[in-house]
Motif scaffolding. Structure first.
Motif, PDB file in Angstrom:
ATOM      1  N   PHE A   1      11.655   7.080  -9.924  1.00 16.36           N
ATOM      2  CA  PHE A   1      10.668   7.782  -8.865  1.00 16.36           C
ATOM      3  C   PHE A   1       9.408   7.732  -9.241  1.00 16.36           C
ATOM      4  O   PHE A   1       9.055   8.005 -10.182  1.00 16.36           O
ATOM      5  N   PHE A   2       8.735   7.686  -8.105  1.00 10.14           N
ATOM      6  CA  PHE A   2       7.049   7.900  -8.248  1.00 10.14           C
ATOM      7  C   PHE A   2       6.541   8.576  -6.863  1.00 10.14           C
ATOM      8  O   PHE A   2       7.113   8.137  -5.710  1.00 10.14           O
ATOM      9  N   ILE A   3       5.543   9.260  -7.393  1.00  5.69           N
ATOM     10  CA  ILE A   3       4.709   9.799  -6.037  1.00  5.69           C
ATOM     11  C   ILE A   3       3.346   9.676  -6.566  1.00  5.69           C
ATOM     12  O   ILE A   3       2.802   9.929  -7.572  1.00  5.69           O
ATOM     13  N   ILE A   4       2.369   9.539  -5.445  1.00  2.00           N
ATOM     14  CA  ILE A   4       1.053   9.612  -5.598  1.00  2.00           C
ATOM     15  C   ILE A   4       0.555  10.790  -5.058  1.00  2.00           C
ATOM     16  O   ILE A   4       0.690  11.244  -3.832  1.00  2.00           O
ATOM     17  N   ASP A   5      -0.050  12.121  -5.735  1.00  3.34           N
ATOM     18  CA  ASP A   5      -0.281  13.325  -5.243  1.00  3.34           C
ATOM     19  C   ASP A   5      -1.795  13.286  -4.646  1.00  3.34           C
ATOM     20  O   ASP A   5      -2.317  12.123  -4.429  1.00  3.34           O
ATOM     21  N   LYS A   6      -2.105  14.368  -4.073  1.00  6.69           N
ATOM     22  CA  LYS A   6      -3.383  14.379  -3.170  1.00  6.69           C
ATOM     23  C   LYS A   6      -4.524  13.962  -4.043  1.00  6.69           C
ATOM     24  O   LYS A   6      -5.372  13.306  -3.239  1.00  6.69           O
ATOM     25  N   LYS A   7      -4.619  13.817  -5.295  1.00 10.17           N
ATOM     26  CA  LYS A   7      -5.792  13.348  -5.875  1.00 10.17           C
ATOM     27  C   LYS A   7      -5.833  11.981  -6.412  1.00 10.17           C
ATOM     28  O   LYS A   7      -6.501  11.398  -6.792  1.00 10.17           O
ATOM     29  N   GLY A   8      -4.879  11.414  -5.940  1.00  7.92           N
ATOM     30  CA  GLY A   8      -4.491   9.849  -6.310  1.00  7.92           C
ATOM     31  C   GLY A   8      -3.898   9.620  -7.512  1.00  7.92           C
ATOM     32  O   GLY A   8      -3.978   8.341  -8.018  1.00  7.92           O
ATOM     33  N   ASN A   9      -3.290  10.522  -8.346  1.00  5.59           N
ATOM     34  CA  ASN A   9      -2.642  10.241  -9.419  1.00  5.59           C
ATOM     35  C   ASN A   9      -1.214   9.957  -9.252  1.00  5.59           C
ATOM     36  O   ASN A   9      -0.576  10.526  -8.461  1.00  5.59           O
ATOM     37  N   ASN A  10      -0.796   8.900 -10.145  1.00  2.00           N
ATOM     38  CA  ASN A  10       0.504   8.595 -10.170  1.00  2.00           C
ATOM     39  C   ASN A  10       1.420   9.234 -11.074  1.00  2.00           C
ATOM     40  O   ASN A  10       1.150   9.571 -12.397  1.00  2.00           O
ATOM     41  N   ASN A  11       2.484   9.867 -10.608  1.00  2.00           N
ATOM     42  CA  ASN A  11       3.445  10.574 -11.493  1.00  2.00           C
ATOM     43  C   ASN A  11       4.955  10.151 -11.259  1.00  2.00           C
ATOM     44  O   ASN A  11       5.375   9.715 -10.420  1.00  2.00           O
TER      45      ASN A  11
ATOM     46  N   GLU B   1       0.897  -1.147   0.025  1.00  2.00           N
ATOM     47  CA  GLU B   1       0.083  -0.106  -0.050  1.00  2.00           C
ATOM     48  C   GLU B   1       0.842   1.259  -0.162  1.00  2.00           C
ATOM     49  O   GLU B   1       1.853   1.368   0.879  1.00  2.00           O
ATOM     50  N   PHE B   2       0.701   2.153  -1.029  1.00  2.00           N
ATOM     51  CA  PHE B   2       1.428   3.279  -0.999  1.00  2.00           C
ATOM     52  C   PHE B   2       0.700   4.530  -0.572  1.00  2.00           C
ATOM     53  O   PHE B   2      -0.509   4.485  -0.569  1.00  2.00           O
ATOM     54  N   GLU B   3       1.521   5.301   0.230  1.00  4.15           N
ATOM     55  CA  GLU B   3       0.931   6.461   0.887  1.00  4.15           C
ATOM     56  C   GLU B   3       0.839   7.683  -0.220  1.00  4.15           C
ATOM     57  O   GLU B   3       1.862   7.824  -0.898  1.00  4.15           O
ATOM     58  N   PRO B   4      -0.152   8.467  -0.070  1.00  6.64           N
ATOM     59  CA  PRO B   4      -0.223   9.660  -0.942  1.00  6.64           C
ATOM     60  C   PRO B   4       0.909  10.666  -0.314  1.00  6.64           C
ATOM     61  O   PRO B   4       1.257  10.799   0.950  1.00  6.64           O
ATOM     62  N   GLU B   5       1.358  11.469  -1.113  1.00  8.03           N
ATOM     63  CA  GLU B   5       2.392  12.383  -1.240  1.00  8.03           C
ATOM     64  C   GLU B   5       3.727  11.945  -0.604  1.00  8.03           C
ATOM     65  O   GLU B   5       4.200  12.630   0.312  1.00  8.03           O
ATOM     66  N   GLN B   6       3.925  10.817  -0.875  1.00  8.86           N
ATOM     67  CA  GLN B   6       5.287  10.182  -0.297  1.00  8.86           C
ATOM     68  C   GLN B   6       6.012   9.644  -1.538  1.00  8.86           C
ATOM     69  O   GLN B   6       5.495   9.002  -2.621  1.00  8.86           O
ATOM     70  N   TRP B   7       7.238  10.126  -1.778  1.00  7.43           N
ATOM     71  CA  TRP B   7       8.085   9.666  -2.779  1.00  7.43           C
ATOM     72  C   TRP B   7       8.773   8.155  -2.562  1.00  7.43           C
ATOM     73  O   TRP B   7       8.949   7.781  -1.695  1.00  7.43           O
ATOM     74  N   TYR B   8       8.642   7.630  -3.675  1.00  3.78           N
ATOM     75  CA  TYR B   8       9.016   6.120  -3.827  1.00  3.78           C
ATOM     76  C   TYR B   8      10.122   5.873  -4.926  1.00  3.78           C
ATOM     77  O   TYR B   8      10.131   6.571  -5.868  1.00  3.78           O
ATOM     78  N   PHE B   9      11.113   4.959  -4.854  1.00  4.65           N
ATOM     79  CA  PHE B   9      12.141   4.767  -5.591  1.00  4.65           C
ATOM     80  C   PHE B   9      12.172   3.244  -6.009  1.00  4.65           C
ATOM     81  O   PHE B   9      12.577   2.507  -4.923  1.00  4.65           O
ATOM     82  N   ILE B  10      11.951   2.828  -7.293  1.00  2.79           N
ATOM     83  CA  ILE B  10      12.041   1.613  -7.519  1.00  2.79           C
ATOM     84  C   ILE B  10      13.349   1.154  -8.567  1.00  2.79           C
ATOM     85  O   ILE B  10      13.280   1.953  -9.479  1.00  2.79           O
TER      86      ILE B  10
END
Length: 55
Positions: free
Chosen positions: A34-44, A14-23
């Motif tokens: 690198f990816f982040i899930i923003d406040k709206k739940g979009n994956n960047n 489970e990924f937390e919103p507004e938290q950076w991850y590196f795979i």
């Protein structure tokens, strides 16, 4: 069961919103993603190339 139809146990993540991850992946041309899930739940996603030539 036939090839490819076997069910294997998985560990859901489970990924937390507004938290950076590196795979890291097994591609020598890519250092990682690198990816982040923003406040709206979009994956960047942001690809970090390694600079290694594919040749």
């Amino acid at each position: 069961m036939g090839m490819g139809l076997e069910r294997l146990p998985t560990c859901p993540i489970e990924f937390e919103p507004e938290q950076w991850y590196f795979i890291t992946i097994g591609d020598p041309q890519v250092t990682g993603i690198f990816f982040i899930i923003d406040k709206k739940g979009n994956n960047n996603q942001y690809l970090m190339p390694s600079g290694v030539s594919p040749i």
